[in-house]
Write an enzyme that holds these catalytic residues in place. Sequence first.
Site: not given
Length: 835
Positions: A530, A533, A644
């Site tokens: 998101g 890279s 997360d």
Amino acid sequence: MGKVENLCWAFLFLLITTLLIDNSFQLINAQSPEYYPVANLSTSWTNNDSVGTSYDSYPSHNLQRILVRSNFVCGFWCDNSRGACLFAILISADTYIADHRLVWSANRDSPVGQNATLRFTQNGDLILENGDGSFVWSTNTGGKSVSGLNFTEEGNLVLYDKNNEFVWQSFDQHTDSLLPGQKLGLGSKLTASASESNWSRGSFSLAVQYADGLVAYIESDPPQYYFKQYLENYLNATTTPYIQFENGSLNSFSIPPASAAQLQFMKLESDGHLKVYEWKESDYNWMVVADLLTSYIGDCGYPLACGKYGICSDGQCFCPKEANRTATSFFRQTNDRKPNQGCTPVIAISCDHSQYHSLMELHNTSYFNYGQLTYDENSNLDDLTDLEDCKKACLNNCSCRAGQFMHSWNNLKGRGCLLVSEVFSLVNTEGDLMNVSVFLKVQNPAAATTLASLPKKSRRVTIILGSSLGAFFGVFLMAAIYFFIYGREKEAKELYEIYLNQVPVMASRFSYEDLTTMTNDFSTKLGEGGFGSVFEGTLRNGTQIAVKRLHGLGQVEKSCLSEVETIGGIHHVNLVRLIGFCMERTFRLLVYEYMSNGSLDKWIFNKNKRVTLGWQSRKKIILDIAKGLAYLHEECSHKIFHLDIKPQNILLDDNLNARISDFGLSKLIDKDQSQVITALRGTPGYLAPEWLTLNITEKVDVYSFGVVVLEILCGRKNLDRSQPEEEMHLLSLLKRKAEEGQLEDIIDEDNDEMRLQEAEVIKMMRVAMWCLQSDFPRRPSMSVVVKVLEGLVDVETDLDYSFTTPRRIADAAHKKDGALGVATQLLPSALSGPR
Ligand SMILES: *[C@@H]1O[C@H](CO)[C@@H](O)[C@H](O)[C@H]1NC(C)=O
Ligand SMILES: *[C@@H]1O[C@H](CO)[C@@H](O)[C@H](O)[C@H]1NC(C)=O
Ligand SMILES: *[C@@H]1O[C@H](CO)[C@@H](O)[C@H](O)[C@H]1NC(C)=O
Ligand SMILES: *[C@@H]1O[C@H](CO)[C@@H](O)[C@H](O)[C@H]1NC(C)=O
Ligand SMILES: *[C@@H]1O[C@H](CO)[C@@H](O)[C@H](O)[C@H]1NC(C)=O
Ligand SMILES: *[C@@H]1O[C@H](CO)[C@@H](O)[C@H](O)[C@H]1NC(C)=O
Ligand SMILES: *[C@@H]1O[C@H](CO)[C@@H](O)[C@H](O)[C@H]1NC(C)=O
Ligand SMILES: *[C@@H]1O[C@H](CO)[C@@H](O)[C@H](O)[C@H]1NC(C)=O
Ligand SMILES: *[C@@H]1O[C@H](CO)[C@@H](O)[C@H](O)[C@H]1NC(C)=O
Ligand SMILES: *[C@@H]1O[C@H](CO)[C@@H](O)[C@H](O)[C@H]1NC(C)=O
Ligand SMILES: *[C@@H]1O[C@H](CO)[C@@H](O)[C@H](O)[C@H]1NC(C)=O
């Protein structure tokens, strides 16, 4: 006495716990009301029952559903932070769970508040009114024989008459988006929002016009175009030109075909890009699958690519500098930390003092749209065939702020002069064949600002005085301006540097140049997420590294700092190691050790790899994750909540040792602080139910860990749409199988070793269930989990099987609409420093 007191406390505690449990039980079993996709005349809805969950992409937004059909919801969409609501249409992969995206609204420029009503009147008008009864919007269809309202499969809101003819449809009332099947016809336009957080009409539009076909422009006087394309259907005299969003195309643009479900939409963004989004089950997110205009005009071809006056060069932004001036500059960066917000003239350009105007010529630079537009149609000064004439025309016209002259090149037609009254981005054209001259109007520093306004008779004296005083004053003024602007910039920069230098020194700082060399100019991409890279690289000593390059600003800045702060200072064999970072100009990069076997999701959700991943490896991976989390929660100097945990964030090395990565959302908590209140973040499917009450403790990580363990054991995703409806949600399936005593049914059946070890796998499944208890205090701590996995402790026997599925979270949120208000009692977060 003491005993009585103790008893009292015990009783009180029991009472409170019972209440809490009871309450959460109700939450989870709440039934959601039925919604229809159609409505009859004489129906009305009041905005008084905002259903809500907040999402990372839309913090504190609520949705009150009115009509629901397949992937679309029509209702009141509210931004709680502003108390503003739209009557809107939203698209969502599942109307109950994940991210809803706004695709249409009736009242973007005049939001309504609580108690607003939508009335579908007896005579067929659909009217939106404020709580006080004042008029906001209507379809103006009163008296047009409307007989009903239908919300179609395509997300089109339709008013139809007795013959089923459409009298009005939302597909004709364009905002900033197109849905599959929707057309944009002659004379219609999409207008982008003012910003990502402001729904109001902004300055970018995409329109179909008779003369030019499809055009994109930014509002100005006159509008400035950045894209033009003739439409084939324009050439056909029997039809009027239009564009239509179809599966796989938008006229001559090609778009990746949508997967089976209709889960794409197109949006004109507030920065002028035209993007196509698709729901990707694998990422559990809306991903951009096409950025349509960029392939034609490039990243630098947008009017605000680098803000006003900014020069765009390979995606980097700079301020204009005159080649022959070094000490001072006419422009400064508008925001020191954000070069893409453009540049501001150091001295404002004033028409009252046009005698101090001069033109600053830029070399190897053009205006943003030169390659797209021919001069014949856009130039107001066709007959000026000389650069000097073009410059003169600009100097003589006060509203001219910049100009561009295209020299004839290779005897080709196309020379000409273009003047603009508002200056947007410029583009570096070094190495380009076009021969273009660009000049900007600038205001020279002038002390004698009062000169013109003085009466004639005193002018002589003033001029004499002025020439000496003025010189002195001018120097003073310039110095003051210099110190004011650059001094402040410098101070901010220094503070930032000091801050960065305080970050624990286990991670080194790299320069951007170093990293470019180490990654061989970012040539080998390992993956894309998101925020950016990841590229492969090698340190000078030969160690392989993975370099994450973050895109964008704001959120990225936050997540980058969070990551450096969190794992820059700690070291554990089950946490991915941050070797270094780079925060230079606009570059934000993080350097990690290289993990050759990639992320866990690639192993457990891929049939072939799953076959090779045997029981012993899976058990070891689970233990590794547990140890990593136990360390974060209990053994560091600060408590760290990861927030997360999911298979995508677990990385595997050569020997399949697992390490936790991606600390972009993590929070550092003081040791004596047990919970933190924070906006909903993380990934749907892995979020614990207590996110609804915003009572965040380390147990949310324990819950996510439980989901991951289950996914490892079952070899499938928590939410898997390829399964039959009743087996789509793994947690519901787990509950059913646990109650039936048939847990072995859900073990990954592609792997023989897993089936042979059934008893052990089921024992592990009970660990997962323990971690998934809705009542979070009942979940074990991670250190207890480690002990269980090492065989030192047994799993609690009295497990409650009411695991919360994503759908139930949404329903619970629906009933508990006050939950978001809790966020105002913010506990101070331990995070400080620039954010
Ligand atoms: C609309 O009216 C019909 C009968 O007049 C009724 O059967 C139907 O349930 C109504 N629909 C809704 C959504 O109220
Ligand atoms: C909302 O308003 C409707 C109609 O005015 C009313 O029937 C309903 O009870 C209200 N709901 C709440 C939660 O106040
Ligand atoms: C909405 O209506 C309710 C009940 O009629 C009232 O208590 C509340 O103050 C109103 N809210 C607003 C913002 O007008
Ligand atoms: C509403 O639209 C759906 C298609 O999306 C269609 O099947 C249905 O017949 C329509 N209903 C009415 C009442 O027109
Ligand atoms: C939203 O944008 C509009 C148009 O640019 C502006 O007038 C308005 O003040 C903005 N609203 C907010 C809340 O920023
Ligand atoms: C023009 O459009 C009509 C109707 O869509 C079509 O039949 C015809 O082939 C088109 N002609 C050309 C030249 O594309
Ligand atoms: C879009 O087209 C592709 C192939 O061209 C097809 O597989 C897919 O099902 C289509 N999607 C929809 C929503 O029709
Ligand atoms: C800088 O170049 C401009 C032309 O681009 C010229 O007019 C100006 O005199 C030069 N300034 C100096 C200090 O050389
Ligand atoms: C001055 O320039 C503006 C913008 O380029 C243009 O619209 C206007 O017509 C010009 N005025 C004159 C008098 O040439
Ligand atoms: C413009 O670019 C060319 C190479 O493309 C270079 O030789 C020249 O020096 C540049 N001019 C200026 C003023 O930077
Ligand atoms: C651009 O055109 C001007 C005028 O014709 C000429 O003097 C200059 O050399 C050209 N520059 C390049 C880079 O071709």
